[in-house]
Enzyme design. Structure first.
Site, mmCIF file in Angstrom:
data_model
loop_
_atom_site.group_PDB
_atom_site.id
_atom_site.type_symbol
_atom_site.label_atom_id
_atom_site.label_comp_id
_atom_site.label_asym_id
_atom_site.label_seq_id
_atom_site.Cartn_x
_atom_site.Cartn_y
_atom_site.Cartn_z
ATOM 1 C CD GLN A 109 -1.320 0.043 3.694
ATOM 2 O OE1 GLN A 109 -2.053 -0.943 3.749
ATOM 3 N NE2 GLN A 109 -1.345 1.012 4.587
ATOM 4 N N GLY A 135 13.719 19.603 12.010
ATOM 5 C CA GLY A 135 14.810 19.980 12.900
ATOM 6 C C GLY A 135 14.735 19.325 14.252
ATOM 7 N N GLY A 136 14.547 20.141 15.285
ATOM 8 C CA GLY A 136 14.559 19.643 16.651
ATOM 9 C C GLY A 136 15.935 19.737 17.265
ATOM 10 C CD GLU A 193 14.823 22.513 19.680
ATOM 11 O OE1 GLU A 193 15.606 22.097 20.554
ATOM 12 O OE2 GLU A 193 13.660 22.100 19.578
ATOM 13 C CG MET A 256 9.822 25.368 22.355
ATOM 14 S SD MET A 256 11.217 24.372 21.758
ATOM 15 C CE MET A 256 12.284 25.653 21.117
#
Length: 420
Positions: A109, A135-136, A193, A256
């Site tokens: 699938q 990102g992160g 970040e 944040m």
């Protein structure tokens, strides 16, 4: 008099509409499937009905052989900085008992994995907007280089849109293909970040390029694609960006407003990680709080209706903490032990039923037991933050991260007070 009353009624209706339109969202992590978390749980709990968006975290940006920087997919790579978990994205096969709609993924699938579960969730909850985060903390390595010139920015943005909005996925274990993920994501969340000293202009220009290409993509069908950014709320990080300028390209900022204190300071002092207001008694040189961060961005020129306040679904903690003041603002000998050093998810903390304390000035909760100190948000704390958002006309609340809530989704439900 009648005209005046009609005007008041219209104003009240406008305010009511504004409150209902508040955003309530969370980050949903790719790896939460490995922790036995399923979007089916979120759906069946009823909590999903009160959310307006989810952000899927994370996708990476890579340096390419031609010297450019692009989004990419189609393989698995465990390398921390240049990693990829494409199988979790769209090739992991969920069984019928795990999936949102009760159907098992099958070989061949076009779409399986987390992307297919998100598609099923969105079908059940049409109000839910889905964004993909780039990102992160570990995958922001190439943003600075990739945003350095107009040509590099155009290529970077185009590649991300092609993969995640046009949905053109590389083939992987029989899954993927042209348009396989089309229509799932409603936008992109930039989680760089963190920009450095030389990235101030590039950060704004990269977001402007995303906005330009997203608008061009949506124009033929009259669709508005969302563009958001996850941004640190502290002065130390904000000074390397221009919020008034870059916020013009954004639908909202996922601020944040957490991790103010943590066991990266191994010997303490202990302190709150997500307090609503500062405490002069904390001894901090620059007291941190949700309100301090929000006020900082408002003063920098960001409209209130573009600020979404972030809440943590996890605790920060220390061990070997002095008993004075029930452990608050005390020395420690090291991080508390949790799912990672110095951190524990809310579901685990709540299940322990530890002695807890509430600070009336900061509006933050903490526990202290046998030398271990944890600071975190519970439903009461989050409802107070929801009230703060309503009273100040902010855009809403978001959380990191969905899988760390308890089985009843108590924190997720408390967030929905922002819409009342």
């Amino acid at each position: 008099m009648r005209t005046h009353l009609l005007g008041l009624a219209a104003a009240a209706a406008l305010l009511a509409g504004s409150a209902v339109a508040a955003e309530v969202g969370s980050y949903y992590t790719a790896w939460s499937v490995e922790k036995n978390f399923r979007l089916k749980q979120f759906d069946q709990s009823g909590a999903a009905a009160g959310f307006t968006y989810l952000v899927y975290a994370f996708e990476n940006v890579y340096k390419m052989p031609d010297g450019g920087y692009r989004c990419d997919s189609g393989r698995d790579d465990e390398d921390t900085g240049n990693g990829m978990r494409a199988t979790l994205d769209y090739a992991h096969r969920f069984g019928a008992g795990e999936s949102v709609d009760g159907s098992a993924d099958k070989p061949g699938q076009p779409l399986a994995g987390n992307f297919n579960q998100l598609r099923q969730l969105k079908k059940r909850h049409p109000q839910l907007k889905l964004l993909v985060a780039l990102g992160g903390g570990e995958w922001s390595h190439w943003f600075s280089a990739g945003a350095a010139t107009p040509e590099l920015r155009r290529a970077l943005v185009s590649s991300c849109i092609d993969l995640y909005l046009r949905g053109n996925l590389p083939r992987l274990d029989g899954h993927g293909g042209a348009g396989a993920a089309a229509g799932i994501f409603d936008g992109i969340d930039l989680d760089w970040e963190h920009p450095g000293l030389d990235d101030k202009a590039s950060f704004t220009l990269l977001l402007e390029e995303f906005r330009r290409q997203l608008d061009a993509l949506g124009k033929p069908a009259g669709k508005h694609y969302l563009l958001t950014a996850a941004v640190n709320s502290t002065d130390e990080k904000m000074r390397y960006t221009d919020p008034a300028a870059y916020s013009r390209s954004l639908d909202w900022i996922n601020l944040m407003t957490y991790d103010f204190h943590g066991a990266w300071s191994k010997q303490g002092p202990t302190g709150f990680q997500s307090n609503l207001y500062p405490d002069p008694a904390s001894g901090d040189d620059s007291p941190r709080s949700v309100d301090s961060g929000v006020q900082r961005f408002l003063k920098a020129g960001v409209p209130a209706d573009k600020i979404v306040v972030g809440v943590p679904f996890y605790a920060r903690g220390w061990s070997g903490v002095d008993a004075a003041n029930n452990g608050l603002y005390q020395k420690a000998t090291g991080p508390a032990q949790g799912f990672e050093e110095g951190a524990e998810q809310y579901s685990t903390i709540a299940a322990r039923h530890l002695p807890s304390f509430y600070h009336p000035l900061t509006r933050q909760l903490w526990t202290y037991d046998k030398g271990t100190f944890w600071t975190y948000d519970d439903p009461r704390v989050i409802r107070e933050k929801a009230g703060y958002v309503r009273e100040r006309g902010l855009r809403g609340l978001m959380s990191w991260s969905l899988d760390q809530d308890d089985a009843a989704f108590s924190l997720s439900r408390a967030m929905q007070d922002a819409r009342r």
